[in-house]
Motif scaffolding. Structure first.
Motif, mmCIF file in Angstrom:
data_model
loop_
_atom_site.group_PDB
_atom_site.id
_atom_site.type_symbol
_atom_site.label_atom_id
_atom_site.label_comp_id
_atom_site.label_asym_id
_atom_site.label_seq_id
_atom_site.Cartn_x
_atom_site.Cartn_y
_atom_site.Cartn_z
ATOM 1 N N GLY A 178 62.969 28.068 50.930
ATOM 2 C CA GLY A 178 63.257 27.213 52.075
ATOM 3 C C GLY A 178 64.698 27.405 52.506
ATOM 4 N N ARG A 179 64.987 27.025 53.732
ATOM 5 C CA ARG A 179 66.336 27.137 54.291
ATOM 6 C C ARG A 179 66.672 25.850 55.019
ATOM 7 N N PHE A 180 67.963 25.539 55.125
ATOM 8 C CA PHE A 180 68.402 24.384 55.899
ATOM 9 C C PHE A 180 68.433 24.761 57.372
ATOM 10 N N ALA A 181 67.623 24.078 58.187
ATOM 11 C CA ALA A 181 67.622 24.325 59.620
ATOM 12 C C ALA A 181 68.514 23.316 60.335
ATOM 13 N N SER A 182 68.728 22.159 59.703
ATOM 14 C CA SER A 182 69.548 21.108 60.302
ATOM 15 C C SER A 182 69.963 20.133 59.199
ATOM 16 N N ASP A 183 70.854 19.207 59.535
ATOM 17 C CA ASP A 183 71.235 18.176 58.571
ATOM 18 C C ASP A 183 69.991 17.407 58.141
ATOM 19 N N LYS A 184 69.921 17.090 56.862
ATOM 20 C CA LYS A 184 68.806 16.319 56.292
ATOM 21 C C LYS A 184 67.454 16.997 56.485
ATOM 22 N N ASP A 185 67.461 18.312 56.584
ATOM 23 C CA ASP A 185 66.222 19.073 56.725
ATOM 24 C C ASP A 185 65.365 18.887 55.480
ATOM 25 N N ARG A 186 64.085 18.700 55.679
ATOM 26 C CA ARG A 186 63.115 18.633 54.586
ATOM 27 C C ARG A 186 62.097 19.740 54.804
ATOM 28 N N ASP A 187 61.832 20.474 53.772
ATOM 29 C CA ASP A 187 60.841 21.538 53.862
ATOM 30 C C ASP A 187 59.602 21.092 53.111
ATOM 31 N N GLN A 188 58.472 21.119 53.781
ATOM 32 C CA GLN A 188 57.224 20.720 53.159
ATOM 33 C C GLN A 188 56.276 21.899 53.131
ATOM 34 N N PHE A 189 55.563 22.006 52.018
ATOM 35 C CA PHE A 189 54.629 23.097 51.797
ATOM 36 C C PHE A 189 53.293 22.496 51.391
ATOM 37 N N THR A 190 52.225 23.177 51.695
ATOM 38 C CA THR A 190 50.902 22.723 51.289
ATOM 39 C C THR A 190 50.181 23.862 50.572
ATOM 40 N N PHE A 191 49.401 23.494 49.559
ATOM 41 C CA PHE A 191 48.632 24.486 48.814
ATOM 42 C C PHE A 191 47.368 23.839 48.288
ATOM 43 N N ASP A 192 46.387 24.661 47.994
ATOM 44 C CA ASP A 192 45.149 24.175 47.400
ATOM 45 C C ASP A 192 45.326 24.124 45.894
ATOM 46 N N ALA A 193 45.064 22.961 45.310
ATOM 47 C CA ALA A 193 45.161 22.782 43.860
ATOM 48 C C ALA A 193 43.765 22.551 43.298
ATOM 49 N N LYS A 194 43.584 22.965 42.074
ATOM 50 C CA LYS A 194 42.294 22.796 41.412
ATOM 51 C C LYS A 194 42.424 21.756 40.310
ATOM 52 N N ALA A 195 41.389 20.959 40.144
ATOM 53 C CA ALA A 195 41.375 19.946 39.087
ATOM 54 C C ALA A 195 41.549 20.606 37.732
#
Length: 110
Positions: free
Chosen positions: A50-67
């Motif tokens: 991830g990279r900082f795009a702005s102040d207080k930037d939050r990077d969120q990612f999604t993935f499929d998880a298995k039980a």
């Protein structure tokens, strides 16, 4: 982690930087990804960047998880000179918090 030397054009100056390599493909965020709806889709196993795009930037990612699968996330920020700390939170598909693990400088391994 490997040290890599750089030399400016003409050889007038040089620098050394750390290069971190991994055994898996690298996923790079796609801005904007500050909300769950805009999260960058990744496929595990992979390195996550991830990279900082702005102040207080939050990077969120999604993935499929298995039980019953175990996933290990190892943030690397402070040990490579980044001024940030990573806050890791895993959410269920309905948006509810599943697990949270605030990470401090003391948690990083060199």
């Amino acid at each position: 982690r490997q040290a890599v030397a750089f030399k400016a054009q003409g050889g007038a100056s040089s620098a050394v930087a750390s290069l971190i390599t991994g055994a898996h493909a690298q996923a790079i965020e796609a801005e904007p990804n500050d909300t769950p709806e805009a999260a960058t889709k990744i496929t595990l196993p992979c390195g996550i960047n991830g990279r900082f795009a702005s102040d207080k930037d939050r990077d969120q990612f999604t993935f499929d998880a298995k039980a019953n699968e175990t996933y290990l996330f190892r943030p690397i920020t402070r040990s490579i000179g980044s001024p940030c700390y990573v806050q890791l939170a895993i959410f269920k598909p309905d948006g509810g918090l599943l697990q949270e693990a605030p990470v401090t400088e003391a948690d990083e391994q060199p």
